[in-house]
Write an enzyme that holds these catalytic residues in place. Structure first.
Site, PDB file in Angstrom:
ATOM      1  N   GLY A   1      21.930  30.634 -28.721  1.00 56.04           N
ATOM      2  CA  GLY A   1      23.025  29.881 -29.321  1.00 56.04           C
ATOM      3  C   GLY A   1      23.898  29.268 -28.261  1.00 56.04           C
ATOM      4  N   GLY A   2      24.971  28.672 -28.698  1.00 55.35           N
ATOM      5  CA  GLY A   2      25.925  28.176 -27.738  1.00 55.35           C
ATOM      6  C   GLY A   2      26.439  29.356 -26.955  1.00 55.35           C
TER       7      GLY A   2
ATOM      8  N   LYS B   1      25.558  38.852 -29.001  1.00 58.92           N
ATOM      9  CA  LYS B   1      25.564  37.596 -28.227  1.00 58.92           C
ATOM     10  C   LYS B   1      25.940  37.931 -26.804  1.00 58.92           C
ATOM     11  CE  LYS B   1      26.143  33.282 -29.214  1.00 58.92           C
ATOM     12  NZ  LYS B   1      26.484  32.222 -30.058  1.00 58.92           N
TER      13      LYS B   1
ATOM     14  N   LEU C   1      16.887  36.696 -30.968  1.00 61.00           N
ATOM     15  CA  LEU C   1      16.971  35.919 -32.203  1.00 61.00           C
ATOM     16  C   LEU C   1      17.037  34.435 -31.906  1.00 61.00           C
ATOM     17  CD1 LEU C   1      19.595  38.044 -34.153  1.00 61.00           C
ATOM     18  CD2 LEU C   1      17.162  37.867 -34.619  1.00 61.00           C
ATOM     19  N   GLY C   2      17.578  34.108 -30.776  1.00 61.06           N
ATOM     20  CA  GLY C   2      17.681  32.692 -30.444  1.00 61.06           C
ATOM     21  C   GLY C   2      18.665  32.486 -29.331  1.00 61.06           C
TER      22      GLY C   2
ATOM     23  N   GLY D   1      25.150  31.362 -24.965  1.00 58.39           N
ATOM     24  CA  GLY D   1      24.247  32.405 -24.498  1.00 58.39           C
ATOM     25  C   GLY D   1      23.260  32.869 -25.556  1.00 58.39           C
ATOM     26  N   PRO D   2      22.287  33.709 -25.135  1.00 60.75           N
ATOM     27  CA  PRO D   2      21.253  34.175 -26.066  1.00 60.75           C
ATOM     28  C   PRO D   2      21.778  35.227 -27.052  1.00 60.75           C
ATOM     29  CG  PRO D   2      20.960  35.187 -23.921  1.00 60.75           C
ATOM     30  CD  PRO D   2      22.101  34.231 -23.781  1.00 60.75           C
ATOM     31  N   VAL D   3      21.100  35.341 -28.195  1.00 60.23           N
ATOM     32  CA  VAL D   3      21.490  36.308 -29.217  1.00 60.23           C
ATOM     33  C   VAL D   3      20.327  37.270 -29.466  1.00 60.23           C
ATOM     34  CG1 VAL D   3      22.360  36.597 -31.558  1.00 60.23           C
ATOM     35  CG2 VAL D   3      22.887  34.528 -30.307  1.00 60.23           C
TER      36      VAL D   3
ATOM     37  N   ASP E   1      32.760  24.023 -32.510  1.00 63.00           N
ATOM     38  CA  ASP E   1      31.303  23.918 -32.368  1.00 63.00           C
ATOM     39  C   ASP E   1      30.616  24.196 -33.703  1.00 63.00           C
ATOM     40  OD1 ASP E   1      28.926  23.402 -31.111  1.00 63.00           O
ATOM     41  OD2 ASP E   1      28.743  25.395 -30.199  1.00 63.00           O
TER      42      ASP E   1
END
Ligand code: NAG
Ligand code: NAG
Ligand code: NAG
Ligand code: NAG
Ligand code: NAG
Ligand code: NAG
Length: 818
Positions: free
Chosen positions: A510-511, A529, A507-508, A513-515, A626
């Site tokens: 993020g802060g 996550k 999905l993307g 690590g990847p999701v 964050d």
């Protein structure tokens, strides 16, 4: 001495200038007042003449203090009909009316005398009243005046002016604010007395009630603080068959103090002239604070300004809709916690509630001579009666005031009084009237029970401590995912759900690590996550944090479903949000059109409520650290939910508040004290919220925009527009169709308040939620923090070096070398 000589010079100058214009003491048909000349009161206190406010070119006839250097216009004749050139004439006509003639002798403004008089004279009195009377009627008493400016107030209430009604003629004297400081025409705000069984002082905005003072209580009113006793002024309230009004007198004739209804900031102000500094200083403003917003807490709710949240139900009442109430939506108010039926089994009683501003008097009844006991009896007679109180609190209390129906607009006030609220007997003071023996018995029982509770909790705590160390390890060994308290998942389950972390499922990033998107065997969609391996914290602490986070439940927080820990792998499982994150909407030229202003405003308020929950209402007090657009996810109905809360803590920042070596956050959203010194607090989240707010309104990222050749980021840009008084230029062009600029500008102001450099200058989330949802007056922001585009962390970045302006949307996590 120096001050005196300076003042002497100034008054000389005024005399010198006034020689050019011609001053007179009256106006007659044959001696009109020409534009440029003035009419001066006998002792020289007030002056009437033509003036032009600010940069406009309109000409008005007004009255001001003659000898005060900072001119304050206290009355304007033709406020809504400006004259356009300078060939004006203020004169008396045949009928004895004052008339303002403009170009071509056209009538700009005209008085309306109550009766014709044979030989009218015009006088400006030393009270500031411009009057017309018959020459033969000597003495300046009100009955002799056929017209007086005091009957047509503008925005200023001078000493002796009546604010209120002449019930015989229907004349209502009320204040109307100027449109702005350069335009005296009638603004949105008015203030006067609201008639009824028990009249109150009210401020209206566009004719809608905005503030009420509470009824007159003999001194002033239960809703206004600091009136008794004071050395400056004294109010007098008069209510009889002919008239209802309030007016004030100044106790010291050498003090100049007036009341002004202000359109801009604090609405109704008493300002006092300070001669040695030559300024008007604000002595008191109304509304006094956010609790003064009309009915902010709903029926039977009271506003307590220093409490968090500010609204509470009265004792014996509970929120009508607990869910809305907990989300800080108090409008539905409170209801009896025990069902109350009128007259059934004589279960009626009253509870005394101290220090209250009296409820709205629209549905009320009064009697000046009744005692409090009679008053109670009177209330008991009528099933719609909900409360009673003394009418007059001066001299120990007298009179009776009773209310019917819901009690609205209650607050705790320093000058408040006792209110007796009706409820079932078991809820009232009656139960406190216990015999001494009973009290003793209860006291003993209570202490025994306390002892037992203490012993038990001691044992309980010791036991849990043991469990933390022992049993959890076992849970993990046999999978543990069955236990609701410990929502752990196997790595194999996750691998299955995410198709072995395939790129299609990503999905993307993020802060932390990847999701990935995942689909569980039962069809439930989840977001996973995968925390970067470096984010180091022991498995046990991590588990603790996850358990805490699964307990955080709020409709504006993404639900944490659980976690997976195996070897080096740590993963967090969230509910899946189909509409992805807010940044994919607001920063996208096409998708931004899908979020109109009402939706964005909802998003703002919802994020604020979610954050408030994290900061205050959950027992854990979580600082997000964050907060940013990509951490705001949208569900299928576009409701926003905050994600990644608690992650900062899970990933190594262990303190609740204070100083950390490990800075976690995203450039562009971090508060100055956090980015530079590693100091974080709930106020650093408020700063990030401010950035997010400006981004939502402007559709621009704080980090990436450059404005003109200036080294301006979004904050700096917003601040510049604010100072240039064109904040509306910040608004995203795709919003212009769906928004009313006057609704967005206060939000921008709130944003700037969040972005103040010093944490203590920023509001907390409670006030923020109130600020966003009420039309309250807001403080003026000072210069915000981080105006320049590149903040320099180790001093190596400098403004203007384009390459260092490159975007890094990913959360930074760096060790501050200190
Ligand atoms: C004033 O009078 C002149 C000539 O009589 C005319 O042209 C002008 O339009 C008039 N202006 C106004 C404002 O009536
Ligand atoms: C002037 O006063 C009379 C009676 O007091 C009233 O009927 C009339 O409407 C008023 N006219 C204006 C223009 O206010
Ligand atoms: C309103 O109040 C502000 C702050 O006290 C002041 O600067 C401003 O001039 C006032 N405006 C009017 C119209 O009195
Ligand atoms: C009135 O005000 C003046 C100036 O503030 C002060 O010097 C004087 O003492 C006051 N008089 C009284 C009676 O309070
Ligand atoms: C007010 O109360 C007094 C004393 O109880 C009573 O005599 C009087 O009639 C009441 N007035 C009204 C208007 O009810
Ligand atoms: C109770 O008070 C309400 C509101 O004033 C009134 O309409 C109603 O008639 C009263 N009922 C009785 C029984 O006095």
């Amino acid at each position: 001495m120096a001050i005196f000589s300076a003042m002497f010079v100034i008054s000389n100058l005024l005399v010198f200038f006034s020689k050019f214009s011609y001053a007179t003491d009256t106006i007659t048909q044959s001696r009109p007042l020409l534009d440029g000349s003035t009419l001066v009161s006998k002792e020289g206190t007030f002056e009437l003449g033509f003036f032009t406010p600010g940069s406009s070119s309109n000409r008005y006839v007004g009255i001001w203090f003659k000898n005060i250097q900072v001119r304050k216009i206290v009355w304007v004749a033709n406020r809504d009909n400006p004259a356009k050139d300078i060939s004006n004439m203020f004169s008396l006509n045949k009928e004895g009316n004052l008339v303002l003639l403009g170009q071509n002798q056209s009538i700009v403004w005209l008085t309306n005398v109550t009766r014709a008089v044979s030989s009218p004279v015009v006088q400006l009195l030393d009270s500031g009243n411009l009057v017309i009377r018959d020459e033969r009627d000597n003495g300046n008493s009100e009955e002799n005046f056929v017209w007086q400016s005091f009957d047509y107030p503008c925005d200023t209430l001078l000493q002796g002016m009546k604010l209120g009604w002449n019930l015989k003629t229907g004349l209502n004297r009320y204040l109307t604010a100027w449109k702005n400081s350069e335009d005296p025409s009638s603004g949105d705000f008015t203030s006067g007395l609201k008639l009824g069984t028990n009249p109150e002082l009210v401020i209206w905005k566009d004719k809608v009630e905005y503030y009420r003072s509470g009824p007159w209580n003999g001194i002033f009113s239960s809703g206004v603080f600091g009136f008794s006793p004071n050395p400056l002024f004294e109010y007098k309230y008069v209510e009889n068959e002919d008239e209802v009004y309030v007016r004030y007198t100044l106790k010291n004739s050498s003090v100049i103090s007036i009341i002004v209804l202000n359109q801009t900031l604090y609405l109704r102000q008493r300002i006092t002239w300070i001669p040695h500094t030559r300024t008007w200083s604000v002595y008191q403003s109304l509304p006094q604070d956010s609790c003064d917003v009309y009915n902010v807490c709903g029926a039977y709710g009271r506003c307590v300004i220093n409490a968090s949240p500010v609204c509470q139900c009265l004792e014996g009442f509970k929120p009508k809709s607990p869910q809305d109430w907990n989300q800080m939506d108090w409008t539905k108010g409170c209801v009896h916690s025990e069902p109350w039926k009128c007259g059934v089994d004589n279960k009626d009683g009253f509870r005394r509630i101290e220090g209250m501003k009296m409820p709205d008097t629209t549905h009320s009844w009064i009697n000046r001579s009744m005692t409090l006991e009679d008053c109670k009896a009177k209330c008991l007679q009528n099933c719609s009666c909900t409360a009673y109180a003394n009418l007059d609190t001066s001299g120990g209390g007298s009179g009776c005031s009773i209310w019917f129906g819901n009690l609205v607009d209650l607050r705790v006030s320093e000058s408040g009084q006792d209110l007796y609220v009706r409820m079932a007997t078991s809820d009232t003071d009656a139960k406190h009237k216990l015999s001494k023996e009973l009290v003793l018995v209860i006291a003993i029982t209570v202490s025994v029970v306390l002892l037992i509770v203490l012993v038990f909790s001691y044992i309980y705590i010791t036991k849990t401590k043991y469990e933390e160390n022992g049993i959890w390890a076992e849970e993990k060994d046999d999978g543990g995912q069955e236990n609701l308290e410990l929502p752990f998942f196997d790595l194999s389950t996750i691998i299955n759900a995410t198709n072995n972390f395939s790129t299609e499922n990503k999905l993307g990033e993020g802060g932390f690590g990847p999701v990935y998107k995942g689909t569980m065997v039962d069809g439930q969609e989840i977001a996973v996550k995968r925390l970067s391996r470096s984010s180091g914290q022991g498995s046990k602490e991590f588990k603790n944090e996850v358990i805490l986070c699964t307990k955080l439940q709020h409709r504006n927080l993404v639900k944490v479903l659980g976690c997976c820990i195996e070897g080096e792998e740590k993963m967090l499982l969230y509910e899946y949000m189909p509409n992805r994150s807010l940044d994919s909407f607001i920063f996208d030229s096409v998708r931004s059109k899908l979020l109109d202003w009402p939706m964005r405003y909802n998003v703002l308020c919802a994020i604020a409520r979610g954050l408030l929950y994290l900061h205050q209402d959950s027992r854990l007090r979580i600082i997000h650290r964050d907060l940013k657009a990509s951490n705001i996810l949208l569900d299928s109905s576009m409701n926003p939910k905050i994600s990644d809360f608690g992650l900062a803590k899970m990933c190594g920042g262990d303190q609740v508040e204070g100083n950390t070596n490990r800075i976690v956050g995203t450039y562009g959203y971090m508060a100055p004290e956090y980015a530079i010194d590693g100091l974080f607090s709930i106020k650093s989240d408020v700063f990030s919220f401010g950035v997010l707010l400006l981004e939502i309104i402007s559709g621009k990222k704080n980090r990436t925009v450059t404005y003109e050749e200036r080294c301006d980021n979004l904050i700096g840009h917003a601040w510049r527009l604010w100072n240039e008084d064109i904040p509306e230029q910040l608004i995203d062009s795709s919003l212009l169709d769906s928004c009313n600029v006057s609704e967005v500008v206060p939000c921008i102001q709130v944003g700037l308040l969040c972005l103040q450099h010093h944490p203590e200058d920023r509001p907390n989330m409670t006030s923020l939620v109130v600020m966003l949802s009420s039309e309250n007056v807001l403080p003026q922001p000072k210069i915000p923090g981080f105006l320049i585009k590149n903040m320099s962390i180790e001093g190596e970045q400098s403004c203007g070096r384009q390459e260092s302006c490159s975007v890094n949307e990913v959360t930074v996590s760096l060790l501050n070398a200190r």
